[in-house]
Design a protein around this motif. Structure first.
Motif, PDB file in Angstrom:
ATOM      1  N   VAL A   5      27.530  36.357  37.766  1.00  0.00           N
ATOM      2  CA  VAL A   5      28.094  37.401  38.624  1.00  0.00           C
ATOM      3  C   VAL A   5      29.591  37.150  38.771  1.00  0.00           C
ATOM      4  N   VAL A   6      30.380  38.161  38.427  1.00  0.00           N
ATOM      5  CA  VAL A   6      31.831  38.094  38.559  1.00  0.00           C
ATOM      6  C   VAL A   6      32.266  39.199  39.509  1.00  0.00           C
ATOM      7  N   LEU A   7      32.997  38.841  40.551  1.00  0.00           N
ATOM      8  CA  LEU A   7      33.571  39.828  41.462  1.00  0.00           C
ATOM      9  C   LEU A   7      35.025  40.025  41.056  1.00  0.00           C
ATOM     10  N   ALA A   8      35.386  41.285  40.810  1.00  0.00           N
ATOM     11  CA  ALA A   8      36.719  41.576  40.297  1.00  0.00           C
ATOM     12  C   ALA A   8      37.407  42.654  41.130  1.00  0.00           C
ATOM     13  N   ASP A   9      38.758  42.635  41.108  1.00  0.00           N
ATOM     14  CA  ASP A   9      39.495  43.693  41.808  1.00  0.00           C
ATOM     15  C   ASP A   9      39.675  44.890  40.872  1.00  0.00           C
ATOM     16  N   GLU A  10      40.439  45.885  41.306  1.00  0.00           N
ATOM     17  CA  GLU A  10      40.564  47.126  40.525  1.00  0.00           C
ATOM     18  C   GLU A  10      41.242  46.918  39.178  1.00  0.00           C
ATOM     19  N   ASN A  11      41.954  45.802  39.017  1.00  0.00           N
ATOM     20  CA  ASN A  11      42.620  45.488  37.751  1.00  0.00           C
ATOM     21  C   ASN A  11      41.814  44.531  36.886  1.00  0.00           C
ATOM     22  N   SER A  12      40.564  44.319  37.259  1.00  0.00           N
ATOM     23  CA  SER A  12      39.655  43.408  36.556  1.00  0.00           C
ATOM     24  C   SER A  12      40.053  41.949  36.693  1.00  0.00           C
ATOM     25  N   LYS A  13      40.925  41.659  37.672  1.00  0.00           N
ATOM     26  CA  LYS A  13      41.264  40.267  37.936  1.00  0.00           C
ATOM     27  C   LYS A  13      40.145  39.625  38.758  1.00  0.00           C
ATOM     28  N   ILE A  14      39.807  38.410  38.395  1.00  0.00           N
ATOM     29  CA  ILE A  14      38.652  37.737  38.987  1.00  0.00           C
ATOM     30  C   ILE A  14      38.937  37.311  40.417  1.00  0.00           C
ATOM     31  N   VAL A  15      38.041  37.691  41.308  1.00  0.00           N
ATOM     32  CA  VAL A  15      38.115  37.306  42.714  1.00  0.00           C
ATOM     33  C   VAL A  15      37.191  36.134  42.996  1.00  0.00           C
ATOM     34  N   HIS A  16      36.015  36.155  42.361  1.00  0.00           N
ATOM     35  CA  HIS A  16      35.023  35.103  42.597  1.00  0.00           C
ATOM     36  C   HIS A  16      34.013  35.108  41.450  1.00  0.00           C
ATOM     37  N   THR A  17      33.481  33.944  41.135  1.00  0.00           N
ATOM     38  CA  THR A  17      32.389  33.837  40.166  1.00  0.00           C
ATOM     39  C   THR A  17      31.306  32.935  40.738  1.00  0.00           C
ATOM     40  N   ASN A  18      30.056  33.252  40.435  1.00  0.00           N
ATOM     41  CA  ASN A  18      28.982  32.341  40.847  1.00  0.00           C
ATOM     42  C   ASN A  18      28.863  31.223  39.817  1.00  0.00           C
ATOM     43  N   ALA A  19      27.978  30.282  40.049  1.00  0.00           N
ATOM     44  CA  ALA A  19      27.865  29.108  39.178  1.00  0.00           C
ATOM     45  C   ALA A  19      27.550  29.494  37.737  1.00  0.00           C
ATOM     46  N   ALA A  20      26.654  30.462  37.567  1.00  0.00           N
ATOM     47  CA  ALA A  20      26.266  30.869  36.219  1.00  0.00           C
ATOM     48  C   ALA A  20      27.451  31.470  35.466  1.00  0.00           C
ATOM     49  N   ALA A  21      28.234  32.302  36.138  1.00  0.00           N
ATOM     50  CA  ALA A  21      29.402  32.918  35.501  1.00  0.00           C
ATOM     51  C   ALA A  21      30.495  31.881  35.240  1.00  0.00           C
ATOM     52  N   THR A  22      30.637  30.936  36.155  1.00  0.00           N
ATOM     53  CA  THR A  22      31.624  29.865  35.962  1.00  0.00           C
ATOM     54  C   THR A  22      31.314  29.074  34.701  1.00  0.00           C
ATOM     55  N   ALA A  23      30.033  28.800  34.472  1.00  0.00           N
ATOM     56  CA  ALA A  23      29.623  28.078  33.272  1.00  0.00           C
ATOM     57  C   ALA A  23      29.897  28.907  32.016  1.00  0.00           C
ATOM     58  N   MET A  24      29.666  30.204  32.103  1.00  0.00           N
ATOM     59  CA  MET A  24      29.942  31.088  30.963  1.00  0.00           C
ATOM     60  C   MET A  24      31.429  31.082  30.623  1.00  0.00           C
ATOM     61  N   LEU A  25      32.271  31.151  31.646  1.00  0.00           N
ATOM     62  CA  LEU A  25      33.714  31.151  31.424  1.00  0.00           C
ATOM     63  C   LEU A  25      34.176  29.817  30.831  1.00  0.00           C
ATOM     64  N   ALA A  26      33.592  28.736  31.289  1.00  0.00           N
ATOM     65  CA  ALA A  26      33.959  27.415  30.772  1.00  0.00           C
ATOM     66  C   ALA A  26      33.616  27.295  29.295  1.00  0.00           C
ATOM     67  N   ALA A  27      32.505  27.915  28.898  1.00  0.00           N
ATOM     68  CA  ALA A  27      32.071  27.862  27.504  1.00  0.00           C
ATOM     69  C   ALA A  27      32.765  28.925  26.650  1.00  0.00           C
ATOM     70  N   GLY A  28      33.409  29.894  27.320  1.00  0.00           N
ATOM     71  CA  GLY A  28      34.037  30.985  26.578  1.00  0.00           C
ATOM     72  C   GLY A  28      33.028  31.910  25.928  1.00  0.00           C
ATOM     73  N   ASP A  29      31.825  31.918  26.461  1.00  0.00           N
ATOM     74  CA  ASP A  29      30.744  32.727  25.902  1.00  0.00           C
ATOM     75  C   ASP A  29      29.752  33.095  27.003  1.00  0.00           C
ATOM     76  N   PRO A  30      29.509  34.360  27.238  1.00  0.00           N
ATOM     77  CA  PRO A  30      30.032  35.527  26.515  1.00  0.00           C
ATOM     78  C   PRO A  30      31.290  36.126  27.137  1.00  0.00           C
ATOM     79  N   ILE A  31      31.691  35.622  28.333  1.00  0.00           N
ATOM     80  CA  ILE A  31      32.857  36.182  29.006  1.00  0.00           C
ATOM     81  C   ILE A  31      34.008  35.186  28.975  1.00  0.00           C
TER      82      ILE A  31
END
Length: 380
Positions: free
Chosen positions: A198-224
């Protein structure tokens, strides 16, 4: 009936999205839709195939208990009333299907459910909308017409066509919360506990918050991934689609339409995933969840690989549900005449939809459509 006003449409869509957080609101929402469009009854049901329980079971203009009993007693008759299992599976998701136009009159007039329950109550026709139909969930909405009102008209169908994608999105995302009410005070903790990203984003798609699962995805660069502080994926085209959906969700959720439901994420390896975009700002119910967030992005497993071309066509080429279904059947080798008979529409209508498909996708021949479908089917 007159066309639904822009203001009323926006208000209805807002209440639909509130049902993601508070599913008990569905009954009131159905009441509003039914009253606005002039239907006698409205029923919404969504059944989870993962935990074998009813997720949403709401009704307006009819008793929920009686509706459930009818679903058991007349199950086979109700399926027959919509053309049978195979025919139902062919109906495009999100596209309103008028029963009297899709099923022969002799089938309707000889149906036990129609004769014993619907007709005695003056309910002589209905519109059905498939909301979700995959390996995890099945959901539909049915709106019945009373004979005193007359035939179902274009304004009613148009109104449902505008509302359908928003109902689909709300039901799909609510299922990720297991159809449970989420309090504003515990929203962050609830999101953190979800196994989907889960990624919470503002109107410009800038990240406001990520849950643990999304944080792991971002760290791996896959899929987000993050590019200049904005949520993105590896595909430039899909990133553009995603960020456009977020911007639209922030500006006016009513214009989202089919956009932001199951955005497919191309991946070189691994199971296919999709992103669902939930608008957050346009109501007190949702705006109080997380400050500064305009949208919640849910990165979830694709419910079924065959749906990926369907979703990609919707997101990348802005095809309507009917156009997508024509596309799929053409790729399956069906002729225009066979499609006409299968969907219960005129051959001329099939040709019109196909012309729109060619125009939107840039394809010139049917073989080009087949190749496009193959290119959008991700390995599993």
């Amino acid at each position: 009936m007159q066309q639904i006003s822009v203001e009323r449409l926006s208000s209805l869509i807002g209440t639909i999205y509130d049902c993601v957080i508070t599913p008990e609101r569905w009954t009131g929402v159905l009441e509003d839709i039914r009253a606005e469009l002039g239907f006698a009854t409205a029923v919404l049901s969504a059944y989870s195939l993962t935990n074998m329980r009813v997720g949403v079971n709401a009704a307006s203009g009819t008793d929920v208990v009686q509706m459930t009993q009818n679903g058991v007693e007349y199950a086979a008759d109700i399926v027959e009333l919509w053309g049978g299992v195979e025919r139902i599976q062919q109906y495009p998701l999100g596209e309103p299907i008028v029963q009297s136009q899709a099923v022969p009159r002799d089938v309707i007039f000889g149906n036990r459910y129609y004769l014993e329950w619907a007709l005695p109550k003056g309910l002589f026709d209905a519109v059905g909308v498939g909301l979700v139909r995959d390996r995890t969930m099945i959901g539909n909405a049915i709106f019945s017409q009373h004979q005193s009102v007359g035939a179902i008209d274009d304004a009613q169908v148009t109104g449902l066509r505008l509302l359908a994608p928003h109902i689909r999105r709300a039901v799909t995302i609510s299922n990720l919360f297991d159809m449970k009410t989420v309090e504003a005070a515990t929203f962050a903790a609830t999101v953190e506990a979800l196994t989907v990203g889960v990624v919470l984003a503002d109107e410009n798609s800038k990240i406001v918050h990520t849950n643990a699962a999304a944080t792991a995805m971002l760290a791996a660069g896959d899929p987000i991934v993050v590019r200049q502080g904005r949520i993105a994926v590896q595909s430039a085209a899909t990133t553009s689609t995603l960020q456009s959906a977020v911007a639209q969700a922030a500006k006016d959720e009513a214009v989202l339409g089919q956009k932001g439901i199951g955005i497919p994420i191309p991946r070189p390896s691994g199971d296919p995933l999709v992103i669902h975009v939930l608008p957050l700002r346009r109501s007190q119910v949702r705006s109080g969840l997380i400050q500064r967030a305009a949208a919640a992005l849910f990165v979830a497993p694709a419910s079924a690989a065959p749906q990926l071309p369907h979703d990609a066509l919707t997101q990348l080429y802005d095809l309507t549900p009917a156009e997508v279904r024509i596309f799929e059947l053409i790729c399956d080798g069906q002729t225009k005449t066979a499609i006409s008979e299968l969907l219960g529409i005129a051959v001329s209508t099939v040709k019109t939809h196909l012309l729109h498909v060619f125009d939107k996708t840039g394809c010139r021949r049917q073989i080009d459509l087949v190749r496009l479908a193959q290119s959008l089917t991700f390995p599993v």
